[in-house]
Design an enzyme around this catalytic site. Structure first.
Site: not given
Ligand SMILES: Cc1cc2nc3c(=O)[nH]c(=O)nc-3n(C[C@H](O)[C@H](O)[C@H](O)COP(=O)(O)OP(=O)(O)OC[C@H]3O[C@@H](n4cnc5c(N)ncnc54)[C@H](O)[C@@H]3O)c2cc1C
Length: 393
Positions: A125, A340, A363
């Site tokens: 989300e 390049g 994941e």
């Molecule tokens: C190509 C792609 C396909 C995807 N497909 C799916 C899908 O099919 N279904 C689905 O549900 N999701 C999907 N995702 C989402 C993906 O699982 C999330 O992007 C990922 O889990 C990170 O969550 P976020 O993007 O909300 O990052 P955020 O939670 O906003 O985190 C931003 C940064 O802060 C770090 N961070 C966040 N919380 C903490 C913490 N507590 N402690 C330390 N560091 C933290 C994170 O590691 C990251 O570097 C996809 C993402 C990509 C890029």
């Protein structure tokens, strides 16, 4: 194939390898040109049985044991990222659903295994952390849940038949009250699907933003009990899935290394092939060692998972940390060897480099994997050294 026949397995492996190098490369070119994964590709993968390698025979799968499945995934991962994504997702989503499915839902799981229906894992989300923080809610009225909230970054979220969607009962927080729902992507009232597929890499695979406003979902669409939602999302499924993503990194790194070797053997500067220069040889040797080390750890994690070992969770996260960091280093050096030229889309290394970046989010990011590993090592230490003073929370 549960009692794996080695000859049959080696034949399958050779067949997949030939497909990846031949038709797979042609599909990759078409996906990049059209920015779309055509339905025919999905059907070809399904008809060849590549979407149902890992599921048990009772569910209609081929029942290939997990470590052997990883050998096949490694080969598929040398292909286009969207092809790898289709194979990885279809061979894995049943693991989340199956332990919680009732008899009727198991029929749907079987259809997912056979590739008759496509299920999108729908957790992330925009306004919440991934996991116990989720904010999408359901309100129960009789036999119906009314779903409100939004999801984003959902792979296959546009074209899928069902969203395996995670929400919580209104008024709950944390792990409590979470639910897993198999929501049909069939124009339900209040469900808005926005195509959000303009990504850096993994081209062609669709991604969705989803909005739900009082969308009715029958209570019978729930997997498990109220409160089981995060168990479905993060339980038995996540551990093998992490190891699979780690192996995907190995496969893609192998492809990058292969492209780098081919280029180094071909390109001549100042009267010598790049492959003759010690600095380039060092890059290739470092890549080789990096890939081999990650691969070995992945198989250790896979064996621990198969054996139900206590350290299987920590090893699965550790293997993902090591593999995706390795992939970043290997693809960077492989691109550097191309000079390049490598930055231009006409060279396959450009796509491999972009596709590799996505694996650091899949994941669970490495930041989150590290918290999992740290928790495991601290808990283990305190259990085996009970006199150690505990840290303040
Ligand atoms: C190509 C792609 C396909 C995807 N497909 C799916 C899908 O099919 N279904 C689905 O549900 N999701 C999907 N995702 C989402 C993906 O699982 C999330 O992007 C990922 O889990 C990170 O969550 P976020 O993007 O909300 O990052 P955020 O939670 O906003 O985190 C931003 C940064 O802060 C770090 N961070 C966040 N919380 C903490 C913490 N507590 N402690 C330390 N560091 C933290 C994170 O590691 C990251 O570097 C996809 C993402 C990509 C890029």
């Amino acid at each position: 194939m549960s009692d794996i026949d080695e000859n049959e397995f080696q034949q399958l492996k050779a067949e997949i390898e030939a497909w990846v190098r031949g038709p797979g490369e042609l599909w990759a070119e078409r996906i990049e040109a059209e920015n779309d994964v055509p339905r025919e590709l999905y059907e070809e993968l399904r008809d060849r049985g590549y979407l149902s390698l890992a599921a048990p025979e009772e569910l209609g799968g081929r029942g290939i044991p997990f470590p052997r499945y990883l050998e096949l995934l490694e080969i598929v991962s040398r292909s286009h990222a969207s092809i790898r994504m289709l194979v990885h997702v279809n061979n894995g989503t049943w693991r989340a659903m199956e332990p919680f499915a009732n008899a009727e839902q198991r029929e749907l799981v079987k259809k997912a295994v056979s590739g008759e229906v496509l299920v999108a894992f729908t957790l992330t989300e925009a306004t919440a952390g991934t996991g116990a923080d989720i904010r999408s809610t359901v309100r129960r009225e009789g036999d119906t849940y009314y779903l409100n909230g939004e999801k984003h970054l959902i792979t296959f979220g546009v074209k899928c038949d069902y969203w395996l969607l995670f929400a919580r009962l209104e008024g709950t927080s944390g792990k409590d009250g979470t639910v897993a729902l198999l929501v049909p992507n069939s124009g339900l009232p209040g469900a808005e699907v926005i195509d959000d597929s303009q990504t850096m890499g993994v081209h062609g695979t669709d991604h969705a933003i989803l909005h739900f406003t009082d969308t009715p979902v029958p209570v019978s669409a729930r997997l498990g009990e109220e409160g089981d939602g995060l168990k479905v999302a993060l339980g038995g499924f996540l551990l093998p899935s992490r190891v699979s993503v780690a192996m995907s990194a190995v496969g893609l790194a192998e492809r990058a290394q292969e492209l780098a070797i081919e280029y180094a053997l071909k390109r001549e500067t100042f009267g010598k092939k790049l492959a003759e220069r010690p600095v380039i040889q060092t890059y290739l040797a470092e890549n080789y060692a990096d890939i081999a080390a990650a691969r070995a750890l992945i198989f250790e994690a896979a064996r621990a998972y198969e054996a139900g070992a206590a350290d299987a969770g920590a090893l699965s996260s550790a293997s993902k940390i090591v593999a995706v960091d390795m992939l970043a280093r290997v693809t960077d050096k492989a691109l550097q060897i191309h000079g390049g030229q490598g930055y231009w889309a006409r060279n396959p290394i450009e796509r491999v480099y972009r596709d590799a970046r996505a694996q650091r989010f899949e994941e669970g990011t490495n930041e989150i994997q590290k918290t999992v590993v740290a928790r495991a090592v601290l808990t283990d230490h305190l259990a085996t050294h009970p006199t150690t003073p505990k840290a303040e929370a």
